[in-house]
Design a protein around this motif. Sequence first.
Motif, PDB file in Angstrom:
ATOM      1  N   THR A  66      -0.380 -34.537  23.238  1.00 13.22           N
ATOM      2  CA  THR A  66      -1.178 -34.116  22.092  1.00 13.22           C
ATOM      3  C   THR A  66      -0.782 -32.690  21.718  1.00 13.22           C
ATOM      4  N   ASP A  68      -1.398 -29.737  18.747  1.00 11.84           N
ATOM      5  CA  ASP A  68      -2.191 -29.289  17.594  1.00 11.84           C
ATOM      6  C   ASP A  68      -3.125 -30.388  17.089  1.00 11.84           C
ATOM      7  N   GLY A  69      -3.714 -31.112  18.043  1.00 13.10           N
ATOM      8  CA  GLY A  69      -4.699 -32.135  17.712  1.00 13.10           C
ATOM      9  C   GLY A  69      -4.111 -33.475  17.308  1.00 13.10           C
ATOM     10  N   GLU A  71      -1.935 -36.791  18.305  1.00 13.30           N
ATOM     11  CA  GLU A  71      -1.500 -37.547  19.478  1.00 13.30           C
ATOM     12  C   GLU A  71      -0.160 -38.230  19.198  1.00 13.30           C
ATOM     13  N   ASP A 225      -7.274 -30.092   6.279  1.00 15.81           N
ATOM     14  CA  ASP A 225      -7.904 -30.095   7.596  1.00 15.81           C
ATOM     15  C   ASP A 225      -7.220 -31.112   8.509  1.00 15.81           C
ATOM     16  N   GLY A 226      -6.912 -30.654   9.726  1.00 16.10           N
ATOM     17  CA  GLY A 226      -6.298 -31.539  10.703  1.00 16.10           C
ATOM     18  C   GLY A 226      -4.808 -31.733  10.528  1.00 16.10           C
ATOM     19  N   ASP A 255       0.743 -22.814  12.420  1.00 12.62           N
ATOM     20  CA  ASP A 255       0.584 -23.483  13.710  1.00 12.62           C
ATOM     21  C   ASP A 255       1.833 -23.436  14.581  1.00 12.62           C
TER      22      ASP A 255
END
Length: 391
Positions: A66, A68-69, A71, A225-226, A255
């Motif tokens: 995983t 940076d969020g 998978e 977002d995300g 990021d």
Amino acid sequence: MSFIVGVRNFLLKILYRIARPIIFLMDPEDAHYMFKKVGVFLGSNPITRSITSLLFNYEHKSLNTTVDGIEYRNPVGLSAGFDKDGELTSIYPSIGFGLAELGSFTGEVCPGNPGKRLFRMVKSKSILVWYGLNNQGAEKISSRLRGTNFGKLRVGINAAKSNITPEFDLQDSIDDYVKTMQLFKDIGDYYTINISCPNTQDGEPFVDKNNLDALLIAVNQNRVDGRPIYVKLAADLELDEINTIVDCCVAHKVDGVVLTNLAKPSHNQEFIKQELPYHKGAMSGLPLQRISTNVIRHVYRRTRGELTIIGVGGVFSAKDAYEKITSGASLLHMITTMIFDGPQNINEINRGLVKLLQEDGFKSIAEAVGSRNPLPKQKHEPASEEVKNVA
């Protein structure tokens, strides 16, 4: 099971070695488009995808990671520059990729550079690329990909500035990147902001800090977002230029970074000079291997692991992949190994990574990231008792 996969890969490797001389008789760009058509067909229905997966895929839980969020089923990915129009996403999981970076996509349609644009350098194990960002443009590609279910494949959207004029205008260039981001706001898992294409008419203007500041402000204003944002760096930068870009990325809370793009022959000594076929373009593969790993090590230490690193360049074996991971890369991109070694080498790299993790006592890719590149001590950290006693 691993033994059976190894035998399978060995047989496929022999078959590819037999077929490669025939493939290499074709013009490189013609061969690329031929295999693209084959890939589109293989990904077009469940039967051909299943057969391809049986021949080329490999799964192991220790490869799950995983970042940076997001998978990923494994850290081995396809680099931008292969699937310029995002047409092959259905087949990538079946040949073992955990992720694929599509593009580069530009705000406007780009025909690319004229004439012959792709050259093999067999002894140097490299491809000389002079494409110039040819793609159908963000509007057409995003319209086709919108609503696509990529399944277990994680998809990166590589955004670059349209290569249609030698004149650089800062605001027009920023608007071009933003246009692609907005068109792909509902497509894919992460963005890569490509400021490093070596084959464009106006060079690499975002090495300049003021230009990059302005670009990253606009990029952040269009965040989803995300959806992590990474910046792709050139291979031929001076150390102070790398530091400027990386520090700017940290300041703007980007990021991560993709390290690195192709290597220009004029800045590289890692290839056989007599083999260079053209005076323009930049090289993939082995000439890039050591350079990109050194940049990974430097950036990982400079940022103390704060930035996610995607490692690119000269990954032909599990050992090569593991060197980049233990130097600080969380994910990997590759293309050239498929051309020189065959598509079965993707899952052979994944299989080899499992063995290397086990040998070092790691249960996951994340545990191995940066493990052979210790971070420097902070200046304010107190000296150890041993150092105090010696003093």
